[in-house]
Design an enzyme around this catalytic site. Sequence first.
Site, PDB file in Angstrom:
ATOM      1  N   ALA A 442      39.528  46.558  32.922  1.00 37.31           N
ATOM      2  CA  ALA A 442      37.826  46.690  31.959  1.00 37.31           C
ATOM      3  C   ALA A 442      37.575  45.448  31.859  1.00 37.31           C
ATOM      4  O   ALA A 442      38.642  44.862  31.725  1.00 37.31           O
ATOM      5  CB  ALA A 442      38.621  47.093  30.971  1.00 37.31           C
ATOM      6  N   GLU A 443      36.608  45.686  32.604  1.00 35.22           N
ATOM      7  CA  GLU A 443      35.936  44.604  32.793  1.00 35.22           C
ATOM      8  C   GLU A 443      34.931  44.018  31.149  1.00 35.22           C
ATOM      9  O   GLU A 443      35.743  42.834  31.765  1.00 35.22           O
ATOM     10  CB  GLU A 443      34.258  45.159  33.996  1.00 35.22           C
ATOM     11  CG  GLU A 443      35.032  45.082  35.103  1.00 35.22           C
ATOM     12  CD  GLU A 443      35.873  46.612  35.321  1.00 35.22           C
ATOM     13  OE1 GLU A 443      35.601  47.424  34.835  1.00 35.22           O
ATOM     14  OE2 GLU A 443      36.289  46.722  36.480  1.00 35.22           O
ATOM     15  N   PHE A 466      34.545  42.792  42.065  1.00 34.32           N
ATOM     16  CA  PHE A 466      33.556  42.776  42.509  1.00 34.32           C
ATOM     17  C   PHE A 466      32.199  42.770  41.877  1.00 34.32           C
ATOM     18  O   PHE A 466      32.108  43.842  40.279  1.00 34.32           O
ATOM     19  CB  PHE A 466      33.476  44.747  43.729  1.00 34.32           C
ATOM     20  CG  PHE A 466      34.846  44.443  44.494  1.00 34.32           C
ATOM     21  CD1 PHE A 466      34.804  43.840  46.078  1.00 34.32           C
ATOM     22  CD2 PHE A 466      35.602  44.768  43.772  1.00 34.32           C
ATOM     23  CE1 PHE A 466      35.585  43.994  46.537  1.00 34.32           C
ATOM     24  CE2 PHE A 466      36.852  44.676  44.967  1.00 34.32           C
ATOM     25  CZ  PHE A 466      37.410  44.566  46.503  1.00 34.32           C
ATOM     26  N   ASP A 468      29.786  44.349  42.097  1.00 34.62           N
ATOM     27  CA  ASP A 468      29.283  46.609  42.079  1.00 34.62           C
ATOM     28  C   ASP A 468      30.206  47.394  40.232  1.00 34.62           C
ATOM     29  O   ASP A 468      29.596  48.138  40.319  1.00 34.62           O
ATOM     30  CB  ASP A 468      30.329  47.389  43.026  1.00 34.62           C
ATOM     31  CG  ASP A 468      29.451  46.547  44.037  1.00 34.62           C
ATOM     32  OD1 ASP A 468      28.624  46.912  45.095  1.00 34.62           O
ATOM     33  OD2 ASP A 468      30.640  45.779  44.249  1.00 34.62           O
ATOM     34  N   PRO A 472      30.565  47.491  33.458  1.00 35.95           N
ATOM     35  CA  PRO A 472      31.215  48.218  32.443  1.00 35.95           C
ATOM     36  C   PRO A 472      31.262  46.908  31.322  1.00 35.95           C
ATOM     37  O   PRO A 472      31.271  47.022  29.886  1.00 35.95           O
ATOM     38  CB  PRO A 472      32.874  47.702  32.575  1.00 35.95           C
ATOM     39  CG  PRO A 472      32.420  48.689  33.720  1.00 35.95           C
ATOM     40  CD  PRO A 472      31.302  47.983  34.372  1.00 35.95           C
ATOM     41  N   HIS A 513      30.658  48.742  47.790  1.00 33.78           N
ATOM     42  CA  HIS A 513      31.083  47.051  47.764  1.00 33.78           C
ATOM     43  C   HIS A 513      29.400  46.603  48.233  1.00 33.78           C
ATOM     44  O   HIS A 513      30.353  45.276  49.132  1.00 33.78           O
ATOM     45  CB  HIS A 513      32.249  47.540  48.558  1.00 33.78           C
ATOM     46  CG  HIS A 513      33.224  47.922  48.030  1.00 33.78           C
ATOM     47  ND1 HIS A 513      33.848  48.954  47.965  1.00 33.78           N
ATOM     48  CD2 HIS A 513      34.550  47.111  47.380  1.00 33.78           C
ATOM     49  CE1 HIS A 513      34.383  49.686  46.877  1.00 33.78           C
ATOM     50  NE2 HIS A 513      35.705  48.819  47.370  1.00 33.78           N
TER      51      HIS A 513
END
Length: 713
Positions: A442-443, A466, A468, A472, A513
């Site tokens: 969970a970013e 990453f 990408d 969040p 990616h």
Amino acid sequence: MITTDCNLSAETLTPEQLIEIYRLMVLSRRLDDREILLKKQQKTFFQISGAGHEALTVAAAFALRPGYDWFYGYYRDRALCLALGMTPYEQLLHAVGAADDPNSGGRQMPCHWGHKKLNIVTKSSPTGTQFLQAVGCAEAGRYFNRHPEAVQKHEGDYRQFKDVIFHSDEVVYCSTGEGATSEGEFWEALNTACNLKLPVLILVEDNQYAISVPVEVQTAGGSISKLVSGFPNLFIEECDGTDALTSYATLKRAVDHCRLGKGPALVHGHVVRPYSHSGTDAEEHYRPKCEIEKDAERDPLSRMKLFLVRENILNEDQIDELKKSVDDEVATAADRALAAVPPATNSLYNHVYSHGLDPCRMSSQPQIEVPEKTMLDLINVCLRDEMWRDNRIVVFGQDVADCSREEYLKQRQVKGKGGVFKLTAGLQLEFGSDRVFNSPLAEANIVGRAVGMATRGLKPVVEIQFFDYIWPAMQQLRNEVPTIRWRSNGNFSCPLVIRVPIGGYITGGALYHSQCGEILFTHTPGMRVCFPSNARDANGLLRTAIRCDDPVMFLEHKHLYRGTFGRGPYPGPDYMVPFGKAKTVKEGTDLTVITYGATVPRALQAAQKMEREQGCSVEVIDLRTLSPYDWEAIATSVCKTGKVIVAHEDTLSWGYGAEIAARIAGELFEDLDAPIQRVAATDTFVAYHPIMEDAILPQSEDFFMAMEQLAKV
Ligand SMILES: Cc1ncc(C[n+]2csc(CCOP(=O)(O)OP(=O)(O)O)c2C)c(N)n1
């Protein structure tokens, strides 16, 4: 369970305390009323009230310890702040936006509470960002308790400006409306708080509405406390938040649970909202009169007054006297606040970045020269060196630990992972699981917790796996990380490092990616952005990033991690590259290429070919840091060559090159002998097939073509 009767005997509050609770409630309401009037008179510019929430929030302040516990409140917490010690004058300074407003110095809307001395941490406007920060704050308290030696200050790095205070049994208060519990970060925070048994008290002030959206639309089943009943270690209790005594008793139990180390608590207080959501809302559009009248019967002020009279603690005359004294206090404070000096417009750049430490001046020479290493190696070594030097550093993110199940490591059953790219390999083994650990997937969890830790004085060096998947965390990255220092007028800050593998050219990386997107962070004041192209720069820049006093977005190109280009010798444990200082990778006289990251080797290859085949002398400048960037180096080179290509791997339109090109055109027009050229990716996503990937991302042939064209002009 909702109790509606005040029961004095069940409480430990003295009559004096009960009178004080009532006085604070009246004071809070009168301040709201005064601010509403000031708004109507156009002497202030926004109002949102704490009306109806007074009993619950004063009770919370009484159950906690001012200046000892930590407070992540929200805009309905006026009464809490008063009860903690904020003065009516300070609140009104906030409303008028005065220079001396201790909450924000005129930078934030009213009721965005923050008070350094009282441990009330600066609050922003996005609903829900407080939860994860409160979790990080509690983690920091626990860390300092376990590692008291980390409290020590240190000259020459961010620690110089971070006084750490902590108490072994401190509690972190975090309040919210019931609506904001729908935000994902609420659930991420609860997950971690319960998992780590952190002393976080979440107070849900449920007034049934989030602007016009009623609770049954927000929350499955209509009750947040019922919905969270499966969380382990979580104390959950409901109370009638319009009743100060019941609220106090409930909150006391919840605080005890937290203080005793049993885990977090969630108190679900049922309150009313006697005024519309804010000064710009008209609740009669979505609430019928009968509902509003029913709420009025539960007004906490009337209930507390009735109780005091019924218990013979105060009589009607004494109540009138108390109200009059509050009115006088509010009137005097309002007169003083209205006469206060507004912020000076020339102060607007204050506290965008640290005033104490300028990373553009942090530099030191390389010391040791040994065989060449990759960028990956030298980033890993820098982390290790800095962790030895500074025991406030914690490293976390997804998969960054060697092995979360420590026993496997201890029994030498496994070697450990240390990141999907192995950047953090061996750090948990060396520094222990308190300092290097995995986060949930969970970013926002990673960044939000890091913000809370950094605010308290730790130095989180976190990893987003990453680039990408950074999205969040964007709420924290855009609205919290870079704004905390500025919005609190320098009273709070969160210097931290976010390391992010970025970019493409990896053959098969495709859309998810291969992304770049540095522009989103260079476009954000308050954030520093590094994008090294080689091992030694990465080592020296990361060290500066870690030691400096600002938040840093540290972008590491995946394709450069192990590549032969840019390998370099280990420059020693104190090597720092200053921010805003470009490197001329190749000197030239005929045209300039300004670039960074993985396009540096491509530009260099093309430049060498131009020289070989066409005798054209190309200068290649590697910016190294994108915010700040080295304008002097750019200007000097462009003045020398008169021709310039601005290049980057990210998509062309609205990219980083547009800003540089605009500034060159604006300030160096006279020195240009040809139009500015740009080399960048196509305005598409990156495709999976290598033929497509090559066509999309800028190659050295693209550089060569652009150079050839420009040389001909
Ligand atoms: C992320 C975000 N989305 C939307 C808003 C606009 N907004 C401000 S307050 C609010 C309602 C909050 O309701 P609730 O959490 O129940 O608190 P209450 O105001 O009822 O006390 C909304 C939607 C915001 N500030 N932040």
